[in-house]
Design a protein around this motif. Sequence first.
Motif, PDB file in Angstrom:
ATOM      1  N   ARG A  57       0.844  -1.204   0.000  1.00 35.53           N
ATOM      2  CA  ARG A  57       0.000   0.000   0.000  1.00 35.53           C
ATOM      3  C   ARG A  57       0.875   1.249   0.000  1.00 35.53           C
ATOM      4  O   ARG A  57       0.608   2.214  -0.742  1.00 35.53           O
ATOM      5  N   VAL A  58       1.914   1.249   0.819  1.00 36.34           N
ATOM      6  CA  VAL A  58       2.795   2.408   0.902  1.00 36.34           C
ATOM      7  C   VAL A  58       3.506   2.646  -0.428  1.00 36.34           C
ATOM      8  O   VAL A  58       3.595   3.787  -0.910  1.00 36.34           O
ATOM      9  N   VAL A  59       4.013   1.583  -1.043  1.00 42.79           N
ATOM     10  CA  VAL A  59       4.719   1.705  -2.313  1.00 42.79           C
ATOM     11  C   VAL A  59       3.783   2.214  -3.410  1.00 42.79           C
ATOM     12  O   VAL A  59       4.170   3.057  -4.231  1.00 42.79           O
ATOM     13  N   ARG A  60       2.549   1.736  -3.416  1.00 45.35           N
ATOM     14  CA  ARG A  60       1.602   2.221  -4.435  1.00 45.35           C
ATOM     15  C   ARG A  60       1.312   3.709  -4.268  1.00 45.35           C
ATOM     16  O   ARG A  60       1.050   4.410  -5.249  1.00 45.35           O
ATOM     17  N   GLU A  68       4.246  -2.906  -7.471  1.00 49.70           N
ATOM     18  CA  GLU A  68       4.353  -4.035  -6.557  1.00 49.70           C
ATOM     19  C   GLU A  68       5.797  -4.135  -6.082  1.00 49.70           C
ATOM     20  O   GLU A  68       6.729  -4.094  -6.892  1.00 49.70           O
ATOM     21  N   ALA A  69       5.985  -4.245  -4.766  1.00 43.47           N
ATOM     22  CA  ALA A  69       7.321  -4.266  -4.177  1.00 43.47           C
ATOM     23  C   ALA A  69       7.734  -5.684  -3.836  1.00 43.47           C
ATOM     24  O   ALA A  69       6.949  -6.457  -3.273  1.00 43.47           O
ATOM     25  N   PHE A  70       8.980  -6.002  -4.140  1.00 41.21           N
ATOM     26  CA  PHE A  70       9.585  -7.282  -3.805  1.00 41.21           C
ATOM     27  C   PHE A  70      10.832  -6.999  -2.966  1.00 41.21           C
ATOM     28  O   PHE A  70      11.907  -6.751  -3.514  1.00 41.21           O
ATOM     29  N   PRO A  71      10.705  -7.026  -1.646  1.00 41.72           N
ATOM     30  CA  PRO A  71      11.865  -6.736  -0.797  1.00 41.72           C
ATOM     31  C   PRO A  71      13.003  -7.721  -1.015  1.00 41.72           C
ATOM     32  O   PRO A  71      12.776  -8.918  -1.238  1.00 41.72           O
ATOM     33  N   VAL A  72      14.220  -7.203  -0.956  1.00 40.02           N
ATOM     34  CA  VAL A  72      15.430  -8.007  -1.122  1.00 40.02           C
ATOM     35  C   VAL A  72      16.450  -7.543  -0.078  1.00 40.02           C
ATOM     36  O   VAL A  72      16.219  -6.587   0.656  1.00 40.02           O
ATOM     37  N   PHE A  73      17.590  -8.221  -0.030  1.00 40.68           N
ATOM     38  CA  PHE A  73      18.586  -7.938   0.998  1.00 40.68           C
ATOM     39  C   PHE A  73      19.406  -6.691   0.716  1.00 40.68           C
ATOM     40  O   PHE A  73      19.731  -5.932   1.632  1.00 40.68           O
ATOM     41  N   ASN A  74      19.809  -6.472  -0.541  1.00 42.22           N
ATOM     42  CA  ASN A  74      20.785  -5.411  -0.811  1.00 42.22           C
ATOM     43  C   ASN A  74      20.619  -4.855  -2.220  1.00 42.22           C
ATOM     44  O   ASN A  74      19.824  -5.358  -3.020  1.00 42.22           O
ATOM     45  N   GLY A  75      21.403  -3.800  -2.497  1.00 45.73           N
ATOM     46  CA  GLY A  75      21.256  -3.101  -3.762  1.00 45.73           C
ATOM     47  C   GLY A  75      21.701  -3.900  -4.962  1.00 45.73           C
ATOM     48  O   GLY A  75      21.055  -3.866  -6.018  1.00 45.73           O
ATOM     49  N   THR A  76      22.810  -4.621  -4.843  1.00 47.54           N
ATOM     50  CA  THR A  76      23.247  -5.465  -5.953  1.00 47.54           C
ATOM     51  C   THR A  76      22.199  -6.529  -6.246  1.00 47.54           C
ATOM     52  O   THR A  76      21.884  -6.806  -7.410  1.00 47.54           O
ATOM     53  N   GLN A 246      17.688 -13.901  -2.940  1.00 43.36           N
ATOM     54  CA  GLN A 246      17.293 -12.626  -2.372  1.00 43.36           C
ATOM     55  C   GLN A 246      15.938 -12.694  -1.677  1.00 43.36           C
ATOM     56  O   GLN A 246      15.346 -11.651  -1.368  1.00 43.36           O
ATOM     57  N   LEU A 247      15.437 -13.891  -1.400  1.00 44.28           N
ATOM     58  CA  LEU A 247      14.166 -14.043  -0.699  1.00 44.28           C
ATOM     59  C   LEU A 247      14.441 -14.186   0.799  1.00 44.28           C
ATOM     60  O   LEU A 247      14.996 -15.193   1.247  1.00 44.28           O
ATOM     61  N   ALA A 248      14.059 -13.188   1.574  1.00 41.42           N
ATOM     62  CA  ALA A 248      14.271 -13.220   3.023  1.00 41.42           C
ATOM     63  C   ALA A 248      13.166 -14.034   3.679  1.00 41.42           C
ATOM     64  O   ALA A 248      11.980 -13.814   3.421  1.00 41.42           O
ATOM     65  N   SER A 249      13.551 -14.944   4.547  1.00 40.11           N
ATOM     66  CA  SER A 249      12.537 -15.718   5.257  1.00 40.11           C
ATOM     67  C   SER A 249      11.796 -14.830   6.259  1.00 40.11           C
ATOM     68  O   SER A 249      10.566 -14.811   6.291  1.00 40.11           O
ATOM     69  N   LYS A 250      12.537 -14.082   7.061  1.00 44.90           N
ATOM     70  CA  LYS A 250      11.910 -13.153   8.003  1.00 44.90           C
ATOM     71  C   LYS A 250      11.762 -11.784   7.336  1.00 44.90           C
ATOM     72  O   LYS A 250      12.326 -10.778   7.767  1.00 44.90           O
ATOM     73  N   MET A 251      10.971 -11.752   6.284  1.00 46.32           N
ATOM     74  CA  MET A 251      10.879 -10.563   5.443  1.00 46.32           C
ATOM     75  C   MET A 251      10.282  -9.369   6.169  1.00 46.32           C
ATOM     76  O   MET A 251      10.526  -8.215   5.794  1.00 46.32           O
ATOM     77  N   ARG A 252       9.520  -9.611   7.216  1.00 46.17           N
ATOM     78  CA  ARG A 252       8.920  -8.470   7.915  1.00 46.17           C
ATOM     79  C   ARG A 252       9.968  -7.459   8.367  1.00 46.17           C
ATOM     80  O   ARG A 252       9.679  -6.267   8.449  1.00 46.17           O
ATOM     81  N   PHE A 253      11.206  -7.926   8.640  1.00 42.84           N
ATOM     82  CA  PHE A 253      12.228  -7.016   9.151  1.00 42.84           C
ATOM     83  C   PHE A 253      12.883  -6.191   8.040  1.00 42.84           C
ATOM     84  O   PHE A 253      13.539  -5.191   8.327  1.00 42.84           O
ATOM     85  N   VAL A 254      12.712  -6.590   6.800  1.00 41.36           N
ATOM     86  CA  VAL A 254      13.068  -5.725   5.675  1.00 41.36           C
ATOM     87  C   VAL A 254      11.919  -4.767   5.399  1.00 41.36           C
ATOM     88  O   VAL A 254      12.108  -3.548   5.287  1.00 41.36           O
ATOM     89  N   SER A 255      10.724  -5.304   5.317  1.00 41.44           N
ATOM     90  CA  SER A 255       9.560  -4.501   4.932  1.00 41.44           C
ATOM     91  C   SER A 255       9.267  -3.385   5.921  1.00 41.44           C
ATOM     92  O   SER A 255       8.919  -2.264   5.528  1.00 41.44           O
ATOM     93  N   VAL A 256       9.402  -3.672   7.221  1.00 43.89           N
ATOM     94  CA  VAL A 256       9.057  -2.645   8.203  1.00 43.89           C
ATOM     95  C   VAL A 256      10.027  -1.478   8.148  1.00 43.89           C
ATOM     96  O   VAL A 256       9.658  -0.333   8.432  1.00 43.89           O
ATOM     97  N   GLN A 257      11.267  -1.730   7.744  1.00 40.95           N
ATOM     98  CA  GLN A 257      12.218  -0.625   7.602  1.00 40.95           C
ATOM     99  C   GLN A 257      11.825   0.290   6.441  1.00 40.95           C
ATOM    100  O   GLN A 257      11.844   1.521   6.569  1.00 40.95           O
ATOM    101  N   LEU A 258      11.470  -0.313   5.318  1.00 36.35           N
ATOM    102  CA  LEU A 258      11.039   0.486   4.173  1.00 36.35           C
ATOM    103  C   LEU A 258       9.740   1.217   4.482  1.00 36.35           C
ATOM    104  O   LEU A 258       9.543   2.370   4.077  1.00 36.35           O
ATOM    105  N   GLU A 259       8.860   0.549   5.223  1.00 38.81           N
ATOM    106  CA  GLU A 259       7.617   1.192   5.642  1.00 38.81           C
ATOM    107  C   GLU A 259       7.911   2.402   6.522  1.00 38.81           C
ATOM    108  O   GLU A 259       7.309   3.471   6.354  1.00 38.81           O
ATOM    109  N   ALA A 260       8.850   2.253   7.462  1.00 32.03           N
ATOM    110  CA  ALA A 260       9.192   3.361   8.353  1.00 32.03           C
ATOM    111  C   ALA A 260       9.734   4.555   7.568  1.00 32.03           C
ATOM    112  O   ALA A 260       9.456   5.714   7.904  1.00 32.03           O
ATOM    113  N   LEU A 261      10.516   4.289   6.538  1.00 30.78           N
ATOM    114  CA  LEU A 261      11.065   5.367   5.724  1.00 30.78           C
ATOM    115  C   LEU A 261      10.012   6.026   4.854  1.00 30.78           C
ATOM    116  O   LEU A 261       9.970   7.259   4.726  1.00 30.78           O
TER     117      LEU A 261
END
Length: 357
Positions: A57-60, A68-76, A246-261
């Motif tokens: 929702r935030v990304v849209r 549609e957002a696909f969280p990943v670990f890093n920029g590369t 690049q698929l994080a199992s505990k993805m909530r900890f990537v997503s919540v950071q992007l959400e906070a930003l």
Amino acid sequence: MNPPKTDARRRHDPEVRGFASDNYAGVHPEVLAALAVANGGHQVAYGEDDYTENLQRVVRSHFGATAEAFPVFNGTGANVVALQAVTDRWGAVICAESAHINVDEGGAPERMGGLKLLTVPTPDGKLTPELIDRQAYGWEDEHRAMPQVVSITQSTELGTVYTPGEIRAICEHAHARGMKVHLDGSRIANAAAFLDVPMRTFTNAVGVDILSLGGTKNGAMFGEAVVVINQDAVRRMKHIRKMSMQLASKMRFVSVQLEALLAKDLWLRNARHANEMAQRLAEGVRAVDGVEIVHPVQSNGVFARLPHEVSERLQKRFRFYFWDEAEGVVRWMCSFDTTEDDVDTFVAAVKEEMARR
């Protein structure tokens, strides 16, 4: 409940500052607080959690209703996943010679993504339709990798920023030739802050198909996202992300950071501050005889030329990197936590070392 005890000890001096990279900075306190909120209890793994759902929702809200957002670990990882999603096995990517995918990713697009990079020299890190055409040919030549994607970086590796009109011209030019457009947005927030426009103004509004959305350089602990804007441009994103590790199992900890930003204005506040510190730094060193600013300061980086021996002495006092050692060009980066005192102390050191010549 009392906080848990830990044996961890601080092993660094938090007063030490540098200008080597915005990756040197820590985590913004609001992002750390968001991570604590997301912790505790059980959430479904691999992206089926409440935080990743809300991130959509935030990304849209930033990149349009089809995003549609696909969280990943890093920029590369974001770049390699995104580019694989918009190319065939025989496909090639046109990019600036200075592009991060060409210079700073250890060959990952070629080795991990199986992509051919078709590079173009640029004076300012920016592609143009005319520069793209130096490599945009030979689609039916089986002896040549097929140009299928144009990749641009916003803001660029040289600290310059594309205008929305410049990106629109690139998108129209690329699409007319059957190519898609990828935007490496590891510092997309800094570009938006400089232009003083929403990120949508130079992404979905002008024809970008897919982008790598940066978080780490903007105050996150880790984590980026591939944002698909044009759903017709990609295939099997979920499978490519997994295959690319690049698929994080505990993805909530990537997503919540992007959400906070992104949910409010933290991303913009951080970027504006970093940009302002770079402007302060540039203004300070411009007044020093013998120091030359070699690129426009449009984001959070300052590229300067000064005597080699001066740079080496400064590096013993502050961390930073040579950009082109043969030409004596160095790069000084500012981050969300760079202070005015940091900048002024560094400018004073530049003046001291230049006076010792």
